[in-house]
Scaffold this active site. Structure first.
Site, mmCIF file in Angstrom:
data_model
loop_
_atom_site.group_PDB
_atom_site.id
_atom_site.type_symbol
_atom_site.label_atom_id
_atom_site.label_comp_id
_atom_site.label_asym_id
_atom_site.label_seq_id
_atom_site.Cartn_x
_atom_site.Cartn_y
_atom_site.Cartn_z
ATOM 1 N N TYR A 182 -0.803 -8.459 15.194
ATOM 2 C CA TYR A 182 -1.165 -7.407 14.249
ATOM 3 C C TYR A 182 -2.500 -6.773 14.633
ATOM 4 O O TYR A 182 -2.635 -5.539 14.647
ATOM 5 C CB TYR A 182 -1.238 -7.985 12.842
ATOM 6 C CG TYR A 182 -1.691 -7.009 11.781
ATOM 7 C CD1 TYR A 182 -0.819 -6.031 11.300
ATOM 8 C CD2 TYR A 182 -2.974 -7.063 11.259
ATOM 9 C CE1 TYR A 182 -1.219 -5.132 10.332
ATOM 10 C CE2 TYR A 182 -3.382 -6.169 10.285
ATOM 11 C CZ TYR A 182 -2.510 -5.206 9.821
ATOM 12 O OH TYR A 182 -2.920 -4.319 8.861
ATOM 13 N N ILE A 197 0.830 -1.205 0.000
ATOM 14 C CA ILE A 197 0.000 0.000 0.000
ATOM 15 C C ILE A 197 0.863 1.253 0.000
ATOM 16 O O ILE A 197 0.594 2.210 -0.740
ATOM 17 C CB ILE A 197 -0.947 -0.009 1.215
ATOM 18 C CG1 ILE A 197 -1.954 -1.162 1.103
ATOM 19 C CG2 ILE A 197 -1.684 1.325 1.335
ATOM 20 C CD1 ILE A 197 -2.821 -1.352 2.341
ATOM 21 N N LYS A 209 -3.246 -2.833 15.632
ATOM 22 C CA LYS A 209 -4.182 -1.985 14.891
ATOM 23 C C LYS A 209 -5.275 -1.438 15.805
ATOM 24 O O LYS A 209 -5.728 -0.303 15.631
ATOM 25 C CB LYS A 209 -4.784 -2.763 13.725
ATOM 26 C CG LYS A 209 -3.812 -2.967 12.563
ATOM 27 C CD LYS A 209 -3.310 -1.640 12.022
ATOM 28 C CE LYS A 209 -2.456 -1.805 10.778
ATOM 29 N NZ LYS A 209 -1.885 -0.510 10.322
ATOM 30 N N SER A 242 -6.878 -0.776 9.449
ATOM 31 C CA SER A 242 -7.390 -2.033 8.902
ATOM 32 C C SER A 242 -8.735 -2.331 9.543
ATOM 33 O O SER A 242 -8.981 -1.950 10.696
ATOM 34 C CB SER A 242 -6.413 -3.175 9.196
ATOM 35 O OG SER A 242 -6.992 -4.438 8.914
#
Length: 332
Positions: A151, A14, A155, A138
């Site tokens: 992860y 990204i 986030k 996310s």
């Protein structure tokens, strides 16, 4: 107007796609990441698109390195207008199979890397009362899934600290903005180099979107940062709404489907290169896209609608008026 933009995690995925699109606007784009081959490729993308590029090898888990990178950007490109935090790493495994140092490393990159980037950006933006920080988040920051506890935790933490900082900026009457873009599953190289203890090759949970598509949402957030969050992709909208209204059902659904949906049918031997401790693109440039081109979407009605909100609102109003007219005629 030409702007100075800093992007972390800019060598692939990204971040790489976002850099190219800022370059296409003619901006001065500073690229922060560890992989030097990836950084060279990203710089070439930006310059080919029409922008100016400055590649700075940086580990975002090192505050001093991020601070030094920001100093260099302002010395060579001028005051930073936009800072985009993207940098990523992860471990795909059940929580019981992740070591403490591995969990710490993911947290340092995916959470503290965002904290450090925001710190150094605001230290420069607030005295000028100008600038925007964009966090690339996310859907997993609102709704966690199995096998990505480190992860998902990071986030969620990004969401929490970003909300706190936003409130402080509002309290101060600052013209500096901070916003977050909640991403869907994206076709990036991370699934080829993530540290995985799964028996089969990891994959994004379908539906999968191309990085160039979601990058456009990042640019929109940078241009219109007043919104608290941007949701990207139909799957993100569905996931976050399901989490809001039916979280217990979603728990059971993901317990049943979440393992298989994150793996392809290809069994692996565990010898693949991974980027938790060292960059996987130090010698080889992997570009923005991963290996799931054939199953990835380059278009999204939801993304289009969010970029053309005025047109959608106008169409909805027109339909409403037309519907009211039809109803009135029927009553007559």
């Amino acid at each position: 107007m030409t702007q100075t933009v800093v992007i972390t995690g800019a060598s692939a995925g990204i971040g790489r796609a976002v850099a190219q699109q800022f370059g296409a606007r003619g901006d001065r784009v500073a690229l922060l990441a560890r992989g030097e081959a990836g950084l060279r490729g990203a710089a070439s993308d930006v310059e080919t698109a029409g922008g100016a590029a400055l590649a700075i090898p940086t580990d975002v888990a090192d505050y001093a390195a991020v601070e030094a990178a920001a100093d260099r950007v302002e010395a060579e490109f001028g005051p930073i207008d936009i800072w985009v935090n993207v940098a990523f790493t992860s471990v795909f495994a059940p929580f019981s199979e992740i070591g403490p140092e591995e969990f710490k490393r993911v947290t340092e990159v995916c959470y503290l890397g965002f904290v450090y980037g925001t710190m150094v950006a605001l230290a420069r933006m607030k005295p000028r009362d100008h600038g925007t920080v964009v966090q690339v988040g996310s859907a997993l920051g609102e709704r966690s899934i199995p096998l990505q506890s480190a992860y998902c935790g990071a986030k969620h933490a990004v969401n929490g600290f970003t909300e706190s900082v936003r409130c402080e900026l509002l309290h101060e009457g600052s013209k500096v903005n901070i916003t977050i873009v909640q991403m869907p599953a994206v076709n990036t190289p991370q699934f080829s180099w993530v540290l995985s203890r799964l028996p089969r090759h990891p994959q994004p949970v379908p539906p999968i979107y191309q990085p160039e598509l979601v990058a456009r949402a990042v640019l929109r957030a940078a241009d219109h940062p007043r919104r608290k969050q941007y949701w990207v992709g139909e799957s993100t909208v569905a996931t976050l709404l399901a989490q809001k209204f039916a979280a217990p059902l979603l728990d059971r659904y993901l317990a049943r489907t979440g393992y298989d949906s994150q793996q392809t049918g290809e069994y692996v031997d565990g010898t693949a290169v991974q980027n938790l401790w060292q960059p996987a693109d130090a010698a080889t440039d992997h570009g923005a896209r991963g290996e799931f081109d054939d199953s990835s979407h380059a278009h999204s009605p939801q993304v289009w609608a969010s970029r053309h909100a005025g047109l959608v609102a106008g169409a909805a109003t027109a339909l409403g008026v037309a519907g009211a007219g039809v109803l009135a005629a029927r009553r007559r």
